[in-house]
Enzyme design. Structure first.
Site, PDB file in Angstrom:
ATOM      1  N   ILE A  62      -7.011  -2.445  -0.590  1.00  0.00           N
ATOM      2  CA  ILE A  62      -5.884  -3.451  -0.537  1.00  0.00           C
ATOM      3  C   ILE A  62      -5.829  -4.307   0.951  1.00  0.00           C
ATOM      4  O   ILE A  62      -4.999  -5.219   1.182  1.00  0.00           O
ATOM      5  CB  ILE A  62      -5.083  -1.895  -0.173  1.00  0.00           C
ATOM      6  N   GLU A  63      -6.572  -4.061   2.203  1.00  0.00           N
ATOM      7  CA  GLU A  63      -5.910  -4.985   2.859  1.00  0.00           C
ATOM      8  C   GLU A  63      -7.096  -6.139   3.332  1.00  0.00           C
ATOM      9  O   GLU A  63      -6.829  -6.918   3.111  1.00  0.00           O
ATOM     10  CB  GLU A  63      -6.875  -3.728   4.630  1.00  0.00           C
TER      11      GLU A  63
END
Length: 475
Positions: A134-135
């Site tokens: 996600i990052e």
């Protein structure tokens, strides 16, 4: 069904490791903790799926054997489900973007085993191993507009709080080992701060613990629940952040449900750490291990130059199968052979930028190795040039480019930066590497692209010329 292939140390995704590109990966905000809060003590707990054996002591590690890393990761799932329509929305996005998933898994294979090992040592829910999806989509060279960098997307101030060093040679935010340790330290601190509530801890990792504490306090004053789902004034990015993670968690748990098939990632270490006992040229290491320098950069993204930091860390990661070869090579390597240089005698009309262009290195690298305080040169002056900086280019580029005006099928073009473009998207377009763009244009790691900025690119004739209006061959 999509087959997500795994190839040992191939080029990840399209080209190089990019800044985060909103067209490829969901956005996330930088982590901005309250500067006055000291990290809490680190607690350890056993995984619910595996009680510790009697001889493990305080190091509660799952020692079972798994058929592959995905199975091991799923066995450690421990986060509660999140009841939110946003989860389904992000599941659909991931399922509808199989190329994104394939590229992400291709990159993750290099780092995921290490992250899983570290999570098990600390007893952290295994879903956290998917947080870099996600990052940064597992791109250690990812860089956001908020100046967040690395797999775990640390901004400089937060990185320093958690012990990550940053200088001209090295950026600990991109160092896979150092940044993983820092991220898990920070996440454990947030978990303890929010009384074991991982969803609140994750939200705080995204937008800052101060923001989440204020929202929790506001709900408490109103007599409302204080769990993540009950916080109504979350920033837009944070409102989507935990659902994105849980969507990825669900897809990894049952990829077939979403029309995906994950190729097995072996449950073995991908890389091994080797002490170098001082600064060393990555070109030398590549020769000792018989591997391209670009592959070394892929698993050692913390090093920003052609050599390791003279002040350390004095270690390198290499594919596990290359460890013995590197140790043997370092044992017999003479001290004078650890670095590769050439000499340049300054002639009338020389400038430091022209010399840098001739040898295809940066002005900063020449100034650094020659301990120059300014760009001033004197006729007859001798300069040491780190010629191994050229080794960061693929072999075809090294052969044809003694300057940016090389021939033999190569040409210099000028790209004008357009709205929304990043170094990663530009590198992908021209099939070059992020660090090549930086070297060619004397860009520092934290430099931000400007609309209309001219970037010089060395590429094959006609490459990228289909984008009307933004590519020009200089006169």
């Amino acid at each position: 069904m999509l087959s997500l292939s795994v190839a040992l140390l191939g080029a990840a995704g399209c080209s190089g490791f990019p800044r985060t590109d909103s067209s490829e990966a969901p956005d996330s905000t930088a982590k901005v903790p309250d500067q006055g809060l000291a990290p809490a003590s680190v607690g350890k707990k056993s995984l619910a799926s595996q009680p510790p054996s009697a001889d493990q002591g305080d190091q509660l590690v799952d020692t079972r054997q798994y058929p592959d890393l995905w199975t091991r990761l799923r066995a450690g799932y421990a986060l509660p489900a999140l009841d939110s329509p946003l989860v389904a929305r992000h599941e659909q996005w991931f399922a509808n973007n199989p190329e994104y998933m394939e590229n992400m898994v291709h990159r993750a294979r290099m780092y995921l085993h290490h992250i899983v090992e570290e999570l098990e040592k600390r007893g952290i829910p295994m879903e956290i191993a998917l947080l870099p999806a996600i990052e940064s989509a597992y791109k250690p060279q990812a860089y956001s507009r908020a100046r967040a960098a690395g797999l775990w997307q640390f901004i400089p101030s937060t990185g320093r709080i958690y012990g990550l060093r940053m200088n001209w040679w090295y950026d600990g935010r991109r160092d896979v080992l150092a940044s993983t340790q820092a991220a898990l330290d920070y996440l454990e601190k947030l978990r303890d701060q929010f009384d074991g509530d991982w969803q609140l801890a994750l939200a705080a990792y995204n937008c800052g613990e101060g923001k989440i504490e204020r929202l929790v306090a506001e709900n408490r004053r109103k007599g409302m629940p204080t769990d993540y789902a009950s916080l109504k004034k979350l920033p837009r990015e944070t409102k989507n952040y935990v659902p994105k993670l849980m969507a990825m968690v669900n897809i990894i748990a049952d990829p077939a449900k979403y029309g995906l098939q994950l190729a097995a990632i072996p449950d073995t270490e991908f890389f091994a750490r080797v002490e170098t006992d001082g600064q060393i040229d990555l070109g030398v290491v590549a020769r000792l291990t018989d591997m391209p320098v670009d592959e070394l950069f892929m698993i050692n993204p913390g090093y920003q130059r052609w050599v390791t930091d003279p002040n350390g860390p004095h270690e390198l990661l290499v594919p596990a199968a290359k460890k013995d070869a590197l140790i043997a090579g370092l044992t017999t390597l003479a001290h004078a052979e650890r670095m590769q240089w050439t000499r340049h005698e300054v002639k009338r009309g020389d400038t430091i930028s022209r010399i840098a262009g001739r040898y295809h290195v940066t002005v900063e690298s020449i100034r650094s190795v020659n301990e120059m305080k300014s760009n001033h040169l004197g006729t007859g002056q001798n300069l040491l040039i780190p010629v191994s900086a050229n080794k960061t280019l693929p072999p075809a580029y090294v052969k044809t480019a003694t300057s940016m005006g090389g021939d033999s099928g190569r040409m210099k073009i000028v790209h004008r930066v357009r709205s929304g473009e990043t170094l990663w998207s530009i590198a992908r377009k021209y099939k070059v590497y992020i660090h090549q763009l930086r070297e060619w244009n004397l860009l520092e790691t934290d430099d931000v692209l400007r609309l209309g900025q001219r970037l010089f690119i060395l590429t094959t004739h006609g490459a990228g010329a289909s984008a009307a209006g933004d590519v020009h061959q200089p006169g």
